[in-house]
Enzyme design. Structure first.
Site, mmCIF file in Angstrom:
data_model
loop_
_atom_site.group_PDB
_atom_site.id
_atom_site.type_symbol
_atom_site.label_atom_id
_atom_site.label_comp_id
_atom_site.label_asym_id
_atom_site.label_seq_id
_atom_site.Cartn_x
_atom_site.Cartn_y
_atom_site.Cartn_z
ATOM 1 N N GLY A 1 2.227 -0.844 -3.692
ATOM 2 C CA GLY A 1 2.652 0.546 -3.600
ATOM 3 C C GLY A 1 4.107 0.652 -3.198
ATOM 4 O O GLY A 1 4.914 -0.249 -3.444
ATOM 5 N N SER A 2 4.435 1.753 -2.556
ATOM 6 C CA SER A 2 5.827 2.064 -2.251
ATOM 7 C C SER A 2 6.343 1.256 -1.071
ATOM 8 O O SER A 2 5.587 0.797 -0.205
ATOM 9 C CB SER A 2 5.975 3.552 -1.941
ATOM 10 O OG SER A 2 5.396 3.862 -0.685
ATOM 11 N N ALA A 3 7.676 1.115 -1.023
ATOM 12 C CA ALA A 3 8.310 0.423 0.095
ATOM 13 C C ALA A 3 8.099 1.173 1.404
ATOM 14 O O ALA A 3 7.946 0.554 2.466
ATOM 15 C CB ALA A 3 9.792 0.240 -0.181
ATOM 16 N N ALA A 4 8.072 2.497 1.343
ATOM 17 C CA ALA A 4 7.862 3.290 2.556
ATOM 18 C C ALA A 4 6.486 3.015 3.141
ATOM 19 O O ALA A 4 6.337 2.846 4.363
ATOM 20 C CB ALA A 4 8.025 4.771 2.243
ATOM 21 N N ALA A 5 5.477 2.955 2.287
ATOM 22 C CA ALA A 5 4.133 2.642 2.770
ATOM 23 C C ALA A 5 4.078 1.222 3.311
ATOM 24 O O ALA A 5 3.435 0.953 4.335
ATOM 25 C CB ALA A 5 3.120 2.821 1.650
ATOM 26 N N CYS B 1 7.292 -0.919 -10.755
ATOM 27 C CA CYS B 1 8.120 -1.324 -9.620
ATOM 28 C C CYS B 1 9.231 -2.268 -10.054
ATOM 29 O O CYS B 1 10.244 -2.402 -9.360
ATOM 30 C CB CYS B 1 7.264 -1.965 -8.536
ATOM 31 S SG CYS B 1 6.238 -3.328 -9.119
ATOM 32 N N GLU C 1 3.027 -5.855 -1.972
ATOM 33 C CA GLU C 1 3.720 -5.864 -3.258
ATOM 34 C C GLU C 1 4.331 -4.476 -3.434
ATOM 35 O O GLU C 1 3.629 -3.506 -3.727
ATOM 36 C CB GLU C 1 2.725 -6.183 -4.376
ATOM 37 C CG GLU C 1 3.347 -6.318 -5.744
ATOM 38 C CD GLU C 1 2.300 -6.603 -6.801
ATOM 39 O OE1 GLU C 1 2.394 -5.993 -7.881
ATOM 40 O OE2 GLU C 1 1.386 -7.421 -6.556
#
Length: 474
Positions: A207-211, A264, A230
């Site tokens: 998922g996202s870098a923030a998560a 991504c 990832e």
């Protein structure tokens, strides 16, 4: 009862509706997984291989229906959804091979007996899936985790629950004699929080870098939980020279706009020399982007890309595009909606950001930022000016530049004269910095799904007393 729904982003039609797992349901699923772990983990590897082979056969039988579900729920064209299912099927054989090579058993003869290397499963693995590849990406965690002997509790993205449910049906058929080894729970943030807050031994997340940053903080004081992240990337593509500008432009378009920019590994930044070649390439990319067929998953002629996952994603990406333009970026191709279609449909956008301060953020949409630089040293500096490190690419026929790029570019996937999105299940896939945590997936998923155990073994205890020699008191 709270319900979850998913919709076709192309026309807003309902795709799936089902019950949301609350905290109690999540806790019950984790308890069932914990109880099932001992027996599943104790099975010979051959028995687990047989199960995942049955899963592969079920995927093969249902591949057309599964591809339609993925296409409807994500909006991606049917040709791409079929490719995703093919990757899921191929993942089984690759994971079996990786398990044997990277997490198998090795024995070495010693004077006293043997030195033995084994790999043991961690226990209960939580898998959180993304929406962009709702089958393939979680499948890349689940198959190796089960092969290693773990049990799995899987929460699909709240935007793609139908795909998760379809995968669960396939696993139910394969695991008919092994209940609760794999479970699928549906829900959004609250369900995910209950899952990662429960008694788990690993979190496998795409998922996202923030998560991902959030999960690093959550698990900072839980060293017993294996964490495989990832994440996204603000990926550079340096296009320095090419004998054929049109071929180079095709590499750029496939890097930046495939899957409507929702990969991504998509190139977000195109770095070119401030020369006639650089200008010609930018113009060729813009012209090719104008020709891309955009449409719903089942339309004729077959589209190359579809809508974004939902209207909100389009609105967020448009706000980022407008922000860059407001900072002084020159619009090369506008990022707009398409008349007569849902607001999730967008056209690929391009901006020239040369000399403009640009936030180091991933725009998860078909938006390409062009930077012009005076020399290759400046190109490398621009490419590496990011906290991410997932993928990168170089378009050049110069071997020396490629060798330099390989050495100086810190990313997990580094391609030459091929799209930045090019990756193989037979190789590792993952990134550095904010793009991951040094636990790449794909072929290397076997590494984080089991831990090594080293043993010295002898048939009896003879020979140990002699090691004390004459150093004992009388």
């Amino acid at each position: 009862m709270s319900t979850l729904q998913s919709f076709d982003p192309a026309d807003g039609s309902l795709v799936w509706e089902g019950e949301i797992a609350d905290a109690n349901a999540v806790a019950a699923a984790l308890l069932r997984a914990r109880r099932a772990f001992a027996a599943w983990g104790a099975l010979p590897i051959a028995a687990r291989v047989e199960v995942v082979e049955r899963y592969r056969a079920t995927l093969e039988e249902r591949k057309d229906a599964l591809a339609q579900t993925i296409a409807r729920e994500t909006g991606k064209p049917l040709w791409e959804a079929r490719g995703e299912v093919a990757s899921m099927i191929g993942k089984v054989g690759l994971s079996i091979k990786a398990q044997a090579e990277r997490a198998g058993e090795q024995r070495s003869d010693m004077p006293f007996g043997q030195a033995v290397l084994r790999h043991r499963p961690h226990g209960v693995m939580a898998v959180l899936g993304p929406f962009n590849f709702p089958g393939h990406l979680p499948n890349g965690h689940i198959v190796p985790a089960l092969l290693a002997g773990n049990t799995v509790v899987f929460k699909p993205s709240e935007m793609t629950p139908a795909t998760g449910a379809a995968m669960a049906d396939c696993w139910a058929e394969a695991l008919v004699d092994h209940p609760h080894v794999f479970q699928c729970i549906q829900g959004a943030r609250a369900t995910g929080e209950a899952l990662i807050g429960g008694h788990i031994d690993g979190l496998l997340f795409t998922g996202s870098a923030a998560a991902g940053a959030h999960f690093r903080r959550v698990f900072a004081d839980r060293p017993d939980v294996i964490l495989a992240l990832e994440l996204g990337g603000n990926n550079p593509l340096v296009a320095w020279d090419a004998a054929d500008v049109e071929e180079a432009a095709s590499v750029v378009v496939q890097s930046a706009f495939i899957t409507t920019g929702q990969r991504c590994s998509c190139a977000r930044r195109l770095i070119v020399p401030d020369t006639a070649f650089g200008e010609a390439l930018v113009q060729a990319v813009a012209a090719l982007a104008d020709r891309l067929v955009i449409g719903a998953w089942n339309e004729t002629p077959e589209p190359w890309i579809g809508p974004l996952i939902h209207e909100g994603a389009a609105a967020n990406a448009r706000a980022c595009f407008d922000d860059l333009a407001g900072r002084g970026a020159r619009v090369l191709r506008p990022f707009t909606g398409i008349e007569g279609r849902s607001a999730a449909f967008v056209t690929p956008g391009m901006l020239d950001v040369t000399g403009v301060f640009v936030p180091d953020e991933e725009i998860f949409a078909p938006v390409l930022q062009v930077s012009r630089v005076p020399d290759f040293a400046a190109a490398m500096e621009a490419a590496n000016n990011t906290r991410f490190g997932l993928s990168a690419g170089l378009i050049s026929g110069d071997d020396a530049l490629w060798e330099r790029f390989l050495v100086e570019c810190p990313a997990g996937v580094v391609n030459r004269n091929r799209p930045t999105t090019g990756a193989a299940g037979s190789m590792p896939f993952g990134g550095l910095g904010e793009s991951g945590n040094h636990r790449p997936s794909a072929y290397y998923a076997a590494d984080y799904c089991a831990y090594p155990v080293a043993s010295f073994e002898a048939p009896d205890a003879s020979g140990n007393a002699g090691a004390l020699g004459g150093r004992l008191k009388p």
